[in-house]
Design a protein around this motif. Sequence first.
Motif, PDB file in Angstrom:
ATOM      1  N   UNK A  42      -1.434   0.209  -8.722  1.00 42.61           N
ATOM      2  CA  UNK A  42      -1.526  -0.468  -7.429  1.00 42.61           C
ATOM      3  C   UNK A  42      -1.271   0.542  -6.316  1.00 42.61           C
ATOM      4  N   UNK A  43      -1.468   0.087  -5.074  1.00 43.62           N
ATOM      5  CA  UNK A  43      -1.405   1.015  -3.952  1.00 43.62           C
ATOM      6  C   UNK A  43      -0.037   1.131  -3.301  1.00 43.62           C
ATOM      7  N   UNK A  44       0.883   0.227  -3.581  1.00 42.57           N
ATOM      8  CA  UNK A  44       2.232   0.444  -3.059  1.00 42.57           C
ATOM      9  C   UNK A  44       3.262  -0.312  -3.881  1.00 42.57           C
ATOM     10  N   UNK A  45       4.520   0.048  -3.675  1.00 44.53           N
ATOM     11  CA  UNK A  45       5.604  -0.521  -4.467  1.00 44.53           C
ATOM     12  C   UNK A  45       5.825  -1.992  -4.177  1.00 44.53           C
ATOM     13  N   UNK A  46       5.581  -2.433  -2.951  1.00 45.20           N
ATOM     14  CA  UNK A  46       5.755  -3.849  -2.646  1.00 45.20           C
ATOM     15  C   UNK A  46       4.828  -4.701  -3.501  1.00 45.20           C
ATOM     16  N   UNK A  47       3.573  -4.299  -3.602  1.00 42.22           N
ATOM     17  CA  UNK A  47       2.630  -5.035  -4.443  1.00 42.22           C
ATOM     18  C   UNK A  47       3.070  -5.014  -5.898  1.00 42.22           C
ATOM     19  N   UNK A  48       3.505  -3.848  -6.367  1.00 47.09           N
ATOM     20  CA  UNK A  48       3.917  -3.722  -7.767  1.00 47.09           C
ATOM     21  C   UNK A  48       5.152  -4.568  -8.062  1.00 47.09           C
ATOM     22  N   UNK A  49       6.122  -4.573  -7.159  1.00 44.68           N
ATOM     23  CA  UNK A  49       7.341  -5.355  -7.370  1.00 44.68           C
ATOM     24  C   UNK A  49       7.031  -6.839  -7.479  1.00 44.68           C
ATOM     25  N   UNK A  50       6.153  -7.344  -6.608  1.00 50.20           N
ATOM     26  CA  UNK A  50       5.818  -8.763  -6.648  1.00 50.20           C
ATOM     27  C   UNK A  50       4.976  -9.085  -7.885  1.00 50.20           C
ATOM     28  N   UNK A  51       4.083  -8.175  -8.260  1.00 48.59           N
ATOM     29  CA  UNK A  51       3.266  -8.385  -9.457  1.00 48.59           C
ATOM     30  C   UNK A  51       4.146  -8.489 -10.699  1.00 48.59           C
TER      31      UNK A  51
ATOM     32  N   UNK B 287       7.871 -14.364   4.598  1.00 50.86           N
ATOM     33  CA  UNK B 287       8.053 -12.979   5.001  1.00 50.86           C
ATOM     34  C   UNK B 287       7.016 -12.552   6.015  1.00 50.86           C
ATOM     35  N   UNK B 288       7.196 -11.351   6.548  1.00 48.91           N
ATOM     36  CA  UNK B 288       6.274 -10.822   7.545  1.00 48.91           C
ATOM     37  C   UNK B 288       4.911 -10.553   6.923  1.00 48.91           C
ATOM     38  N   UNK B 289       3.836 -10.918   7.622  1.00 47.89           N
ATOM     39  CA  UNK B 289       2.482 -10.700   7.135  1.00 47.89           C
ATOM     40  C   UNK B 289       2.015  -9.292   7.501  1.00 47.89           C
ATOM     41  N   UNK B 290       1.419  -8.600   6.527  1.00 51.96           N
ATOM     42  CA  UNK B 290       0.882  -7.277   6.794  1.00 51.96           C
ATOM     43  C   UNK B 290      -0.448  -7.413   7.521  1.00 51.96           C
ATOM     44  N   UNK B 291      -0.655  -6.535   8.484  1.00 47.74           N
ATOM     45  CA  UNK B 291      -1.846  -6.650   9.332  1.00 47.74           C
ATOM     46  C   UNK B 291      -3.131  -6.382   8.571  1.00 47.74           C
ATOM     47  N   UNK B 292      -3.121  -5.440   7.602  1.00 47.50           N
ATOM     48  CA  UNK B 292      -4.377  -5.010   6.994  1.00 47.50           C
ATOM     49  C   UNK B 292      -4.866  -5.912   5.877  1.00 47.50           C
ATOM     50  N   UNK B 293      -3.985  -6.792   5.331  1.00 45.93           N
ATOM     51  CA  UNK B 293      -4.450  -7.650   4.244  1.00 45.93           C
ATOM     52  C   UNK B 293      -3.913  -9.080   4.296  1.00 45.93           C
ATOM     53  N   UNK B 294      -3.120  -9.433   5.317  1.00 49.72           N
ATOM     54  CA  UNK B 294      -2.601 -10.791   5.414  1.00 49.72           C
ATOM     55  C   UNK B 294      -1.704 -11.167   4.257  1.00 49.72           C
ATOM     56  N   UNK B 295      -1.002 -10.181   3.687  1.00 47.79           N
ATOM     57  CA  UNK B 295      -0.104 -10.429   2.568  1.00 47.79           C
ATOM     58  C   UNK B 295       1.342 -10.475   3.016  1.00 47.79           C
ATOM     59  N   UNK B 296       2.134 -11.351   2.384  1.00 45.57           N
ATOM     60  CA  UNK B 296       3.568 -11.468   2.674  1.00 45.57           C
ATOM     61  C   UNK B 296       4.355 -10.825   1.547  1.00 45.57           C
ATOM     62  N   UNK B 297       5.340 -10.017   1.918  1.00 50.42           N
ATOM     63  CA  UNK B 297       6.165  -9.339   0.920  1.00 50.42           C
ATOM     64  C   UNK B 297       7.632  -9.460   1.339  1.00 50.42           C
ATOM     65  N   UNK B 298       8.499  -8.829   0.594  1.00 45.96           N
ATOM     66  CA  UNK B 298       9.905  -8.833   0.942  1.00 45.96           C
ATOM     67  C   UNK B 298      10.692  -9.838   0.122  1.00 45.96           C
ATOM     68  N   UNK B 299      11.960 -10.015   0.498  1.00 45.34           N
ATOM     69  CA  UNK B 299      12.892 -10.824  -0.291  1.00 45.34           C
ATOM     70  C   UNK B 299      12.456 -12.276  -0.395  1.00 45.34           C
TER      71      UNK B 299
END
Length: 266
Positions: free
Chosen positions: A196-205, A155-167
């Motif tokens: 957590x700070x956003x739903x993407x992080x929570x969904x993956x967690x 998935x696309x990497x977020x600029x502020x933390x280098x994390x990949x999220x999405x399907x």
Amino acid sequence: MSTPSEQQSMNHRTTNQREEEILRELYRTGGSCRVSVLANALGVTLETIRRNVRTLEERNIVRKVHGGVHLVEDVQEPTLKSRLDTKVDAKEKLAAKVADIISDGDSLFLDIGSTTAYVAKALRDHSDLFVVTNSVFVAQTLASRNNNRVFMAGGELRAHDGGAFGAEAQDLVRRLNVRFAILSAGAVNGENGFMLHDLQEANLARLAIDSAQVRVIVTDSEKLGKRAPVTLEKANKIDLLFTDQTPEQSIQDMLNRNDIELVVAD
């Protein structure tokens, strides 16, 4: 034609996606925004925005005010780089404690938190690890050494933390079962548990928690007693909390209610 259960699942996903879009827009605008501006920015009706805002408000993520909406906790999480440079001693002690429970050959998921980044560094002398992560930092730290196998979520990497999220990231975490899920928290309090700070992080967690045998939260004491926008709803599935100071009584009560073992790295 989709079945009723499939249609319900699609509606649930759409709701989650819309909520994520609303939160992203609120973060982008500094934590508050008029409902009409949200509707225009997301290309939906006012009623659609109001319906999703009501759901978020029920979960104490946002608060509705006259004509607008704002985050209950409207401070954005700092970048990973800046977080890596704060409370270094505490995070190194925590990471060493967590690394002690992991053996050579173990399988684990590590998320994008700064404290879990220190856990990755503490695992550099371990060998034959099977690592699943959505963090570029973790992947770079543990790949190509000591016969480790590292699976980087796509998935696309977020600029502020280098994390990949999405399907793509969710699909990988859902398919790979591991012994440990090592997760960070944006805040811990007695009322809401882990946040957590956003739903993407929570969904993956949540997916990582479901895919692991032992679930570990690791967070420095600065997060204790604080709030963040999104509650991690699976607190009763967490097995261990690692932190560097004994939490206040309300947090200890929350841990006891959910049968979570506390480990203090002092």
